[in-house]
Write an enzyme that holds these catalytic residues in place. Structure first.
Site, PDB file in Angstrom:
ATOM      1  N   ALA A  87      46.248  22.513  75.407  1.00 21.24           N
ATOM      2  CA  ALA A  87      45.841  22.242  76.772  1.00 21.24           C
ATOM      3  C   ALA A  87      46.871  21.909  77.886  1.00 21.24           C
ATOM      4  O   ALA A  87      46.805  22.278  78.785  1.00 21.24           O
ATOM      5  CB  ALA A  87      44.952  21.184  76.427  1.00 21.24           C
ATOM      6  N   GLU A  88      47.905  21.060  77.475  1.00 18.51           N
ATOM      7  CA  GLU A  88      48.730  20.655  78.509  1.00 18.51           C
ATOM      8  C   GLU A  88      49.656  21.700  79.129  1.00 18.51           C
ATOM      9  O   GLU A  88      49.700  22.163  80.207  1.00 18.51           O
ATOM     10  CB  GLU A  88      49.711  19.663  77.984  1.00 18.51           C
ATOM     11  CG  GLU A  88      49.068  18.271  77.892  1.00 18.51           C
ATOM     12  CD  GLU A  88      48.672  17.671  79.301  1.00 18.51           C
ATOM     13  OE1 GLU A  88      49.291  18.096  80.027  1.00 18.51           O
ATOM     14  OE2 GLU A  88      47.843  16.869  78.995  1.00 18.51           O
ATOM     15  N   SER A  89      50.324  22.639  77.971  1.00 20.58           N
ATOM     16  CA  SER A  89      51.315  23.575  78.400  1.00 20.58           C
ATOM     17  C   SER A  89      51.104  25.119  77.726  1.00 20.58           C
ATOM     18  O   SER A  89      51.948  25.852  77.965  1.00 20.58           O
ATOM     19  CB  SER A  89      52.643  22.935  77.940  1.00 20.58           C
ATOM     20  OG  SER A  89      52.952  23.109  76.555  1.00 20.58           O
ATOM     21  N   TYR A 184      39.368  18.218  81.240  1.00 19.21           N
ATOM     22  CA  TYR A 184      40.526  18.220  80.404  1.00 19.21           C
ATOM     23  C   TYR A 184      40.012  17.787  79.088  1.00 19.21           C
ATOM     24  O   TYR A 184      40.396  18.204  77.820  1.00 19.21           O
ATOM     25  CB  TYR A 184      41.571  17.231  81.045  1.00 19.21           C
ATOM     26  CG  TYR A 184      42.626  17.023  79.981  1.00 19.21           C
ATOM     27  CD1 TYR A 184      43.610  17.922  79.874  1.00 19.21           C
ATOM     28  CD2 TYR A 184      42.601  15.861  79.319  1.00 19.21           C
ATOM     29  CE1 TYR A 184      44.803  17.581  79.050  1.00 19.21           C
ATOM     30  CE2 TYR A 184      43.766  15.612  78.503  1.00 19.21           C
ATOM     31  CZ  TYR A 184      44.783  16.365  78.272  1.00 19.21           C
ATOM     32  OH  TYR A 184      45.758  16.135  77.567  1.00 19.21           O
TER      33      TYR A 184
END
Length: 197
Positions: A87-89, A184
């Site tokens: 999810a982050e990168s 998120y």
């Protein structure tokens, strides 16, 4: 590329390291990765077979052993750490956000410093937390601390990972009413559940 269906989900990481997802084809489909089985059900004619989603993202093969090792070192579920990095990168070790978050797990320099990682790498180039192994170690330690802080509640820990622990405390130990944070948490939990299948 598959036809647009309600449950088909795409994802890509832009030049700024921002991960974009959706279920309607974007205007520019170059670089889009179609994920299987993300969400409540897989689209007709497509399998929803667990960890294949993350495995299809560029960079997954290189990141997976680092993420699993860091998760085990902190007694975390590897699937949760992998979901956060996805999810982050999107497993882009070189990702840098507009806000200055760095690497696979999008670590802010202040957070890296909190865990004893400050300044430039030994080679003198980028911030030391851009080293993928260091990045996932810091991210996993931070996630483990957040899980302890919020009594093992994954959703609150993820909200704190995104918005900061102060925001979660401020809103009565609930997910803050920020659309970005709510999306998120939902995104990471969907990826996590898919990996757990």
């Amino acid at each position: 590329m598959p036809t647009a269906q309600a449950q088909a989900v795409w994802q890509f990481v832009d030049r700024d390291g921002v991960t974009h997802m959706g279920n309607v084809p974007p205007s520019a489909s170059r670089g889009v990765i179609w994920l299987e089985g993300v969400g409540s059900a897989a689209p007709a004619g497509r399998s929803g077979t667990g960890s294949t989603n993350a495995a299809k993202l560029p960079g997954y093969a290189a990141a997976q052993p680092l993420l699993e090792e860091a998760a085990r070192a902190q007694a975390l579920e590897p699937e949760l750490v992998i979901a956060v990095a996805a999810a982050e990168s999107g497993f882009n070790a070189d990702a840098v956000s507009r806000k200055g978050a760095l690497g696979l797990m999008q670590i802010m320099p202040a957070t890296a410093e909190r865990y004893g990682v400050a300044g430039r790498s030994a080679t003198g180039g980028s911030h030391a937390v851009m080293d993928p192994k260091v990045n996932v170690q810091v991210g996993s330690r931070y996630l483990a601390d957040l899980l302890r802080m919020f009594d093992g509640d994954k959703e609150l820990a993820l909200a704190a990972y995104n918005a900061g622990e102060g925001a979660v405390v401020k809103y009565g130990r609930r997910i803050p009413p920020y659309p970005e944070t709510q999306q998120y948490v939902d995104k990471v939990m969907r990826l996590y559940r898919t990996l757990m299948r």
